[in-house]
Design a protein around this motif. Structure first.
Motif, PDB file in Angstrom:
ATOM      1  N   HIS A 129       1.231  -1.356   0.451  1.00  0.00           N
ATOM      2  CA  HIS A 129       0.082   0.039   0.088  1.00  0.00           C
ATOM      3  C   HIS A 129       0.858   1.302  -0.110  1.00  0.00           C
ATOM      4  CE1 HIS A 129      -3.306   2.315   0.527  1.00  0.00           C
ATOM      5  NE2 HIS A 129      -2.686   2.961   1.823  1.00  0.00           N
ATOM      6  N   LEU A 130       0.960   2.084  -0.646  1.00  0.00           N
ATOM      7  CA  LEU A 130       2.129   2.932  -1.242  1.00  0.00           C
ATOM      8  C   LEU A 130       1.464   3.936  -0.238  1.00  0.00           C
ATOM      9  CD1 LEU A 130       3.363   3.057  -4.537  1.00  0.00           C
ATOM     10  CD2 LEU A 130       4.667   1.769  -2.302  1.00  0.00           C
ATOM     11  N   ASP A 131       0.834   3.729   1.019  1.00  0.00           N
ATOM     12  CA  ASP A 131       0.788   5.075   1.734  1.00  0.00           C
ATOM     13  C   ASP A 131       2.382   5.863   1.627  1.00  0.00           C
ATOM     14  OD1 ASP A 131       2.133   2.930   3.381  1.00  0.00           O
ATOM     15  OD2 ASP A 131       0.535   3.158   4.816  1.00  0.00           O
ATOM     16  N   GLU A 132       2.157   7.095   2.873  1.00  0.00           N
ATOM     17  CA  GLU A 132       3.727   7.745   3.723  1.00  0.00           C
ATOM     18  C   GLU A 132       4.421   7.074   3.618  1.00  0.00           C
ATOM     19  OE1 GLU A 132       5.076  11.517   5.368  1.00  0.00           O
ATOM     20  OE2 GLU A 132       3.221  11.988   5.206  1.00  0.00           O
ATOM     21  N   PRO A 133       4.885   6.272   4.356  1.00  0.00           N
ATOM     22  CA  PRO A 133       6.012   6.070   5.073  1.00  0.00           C
ATOM     23  C   PRO A 133       7.059   4.892   4.360  1.00  0.00           C
ATOM     24  CG  PRO A 133       3.765   5.332   6.588  1.00  0.00           C
ATOM     25  CD  PRO A 133       3.613   5.890   5.634  1.00  0.00           C
ATOM     26  N   THR A 134       5.165   4.219   3.582  1.00  0.00           N
ATOM     27  CA  THR A 134       5.628   2.989   1.978  1.00  0.00           C
ATOM     28  C   THR A 134       6.962   3.594   1.429  1.00  0.00           C
ATOM     29  OG1 THR A 134       3.889   1.400   3.277  1.00  0.00           O
ATOM     30  CG2 THR A 134       4.795   0.339   1.427  1.00  0.00           C
ATOM     31  N   LEU A 135       5.854   4.917   0.672  1.00  0.00           N
ATOM     32  CA  LEU A 135       6.302   5.212  -0.559  1.00  0.00           C
ATOM     33  C   LEU A 135       7.231   5.957   0.091  1.00  0.00           C
ATOM     34  CD1 LEU A 135       6.196   5.356  -3.555  1.00  0.00           C
ATOM     35  CD2 LEU A 135       4.747   7.563  -2.643  1.00  0.00           C
ATOM     36  N   ALA A 136       7.720   6.310   0.734  1.00  0.00           N
ATOM     37  CA  ALA A 136       9.320   7.340   1.549  1.00  0.00           C
ATOM     38  C   ALA A 136       9.901   5.815   1.873  1.00  0.00           C
ATOM     39  CB  ALA A 136       9.171   8.251   2.844  1.00  0.00           C
TER      40      ALA A 136
END
Length: 139
Positions: A102-109
């Motif tokens: 799930h490309l939410d903020e912490p994962t995408l960062a």
């Protein structure tokens, strides 16, 4: 002092290829005498933002949701050891290469930081800078 990796010098830590069709925010004019292949950006944040935006486009346009699929498109096997690259990125994220993300903020960062590290052999940017670039594309 050692020369910085190309991605860091170009403010393009993902080593995004230059493409005349792309009009990235902060992208500098293409100058083959300075950099024949890769895009250059005015700031590291602009380059990191473009990296994050591309990853989100891979999900949106191509349905890519795993580290394995994203890295296969990011770093094709005709130029890279894509499987090893995906394993290294997945290890930094603490996930399996085939686990849907799930490309939410912490994962995408985290994904962005892992790609920067793999592309440059270092990840010199503070989390706040990566977070700001990621938040721009998620807004």
């Amino acid at each position: 002092m050692a020369k910085q990796p190309r991605g860091i010098r170009n403010n393009n830590p993902g080593n995004i290829d230059y493409n005349a069709r792309n009009n990235w925010r902060g992208q500098l004019p293409h100058d083959p005498a300075v950099e024949p292949r890769f895009a250059r950006f005015d700031t590291a944040q602009s380059g990191i933002r473009a990296l994050a935006k591309l990853l989100l486009n891979y999900r949106k346009l191509h349905g890519l949701r795993t580290v394995e699929a994203l890295i296969a498109r990011w770093a094709p096997s005709n130029e890279n050891d894509t499987k090893q690259y995906a394993r290294a990125v997945a290890a930094q994220l603490g996930v399996h290469i085939a686990q849907p993300l799930h490309l939410d903020e912490p994962t995408l960062a985290g994904l962005v930081a892992a790609i920067i590290y793999h592309e440059n052999g270092q990840q010199p940017y503070p989390p706040a800078l990566i977070g700001a670039a990621v938040r721009e594309v998620l807004a």
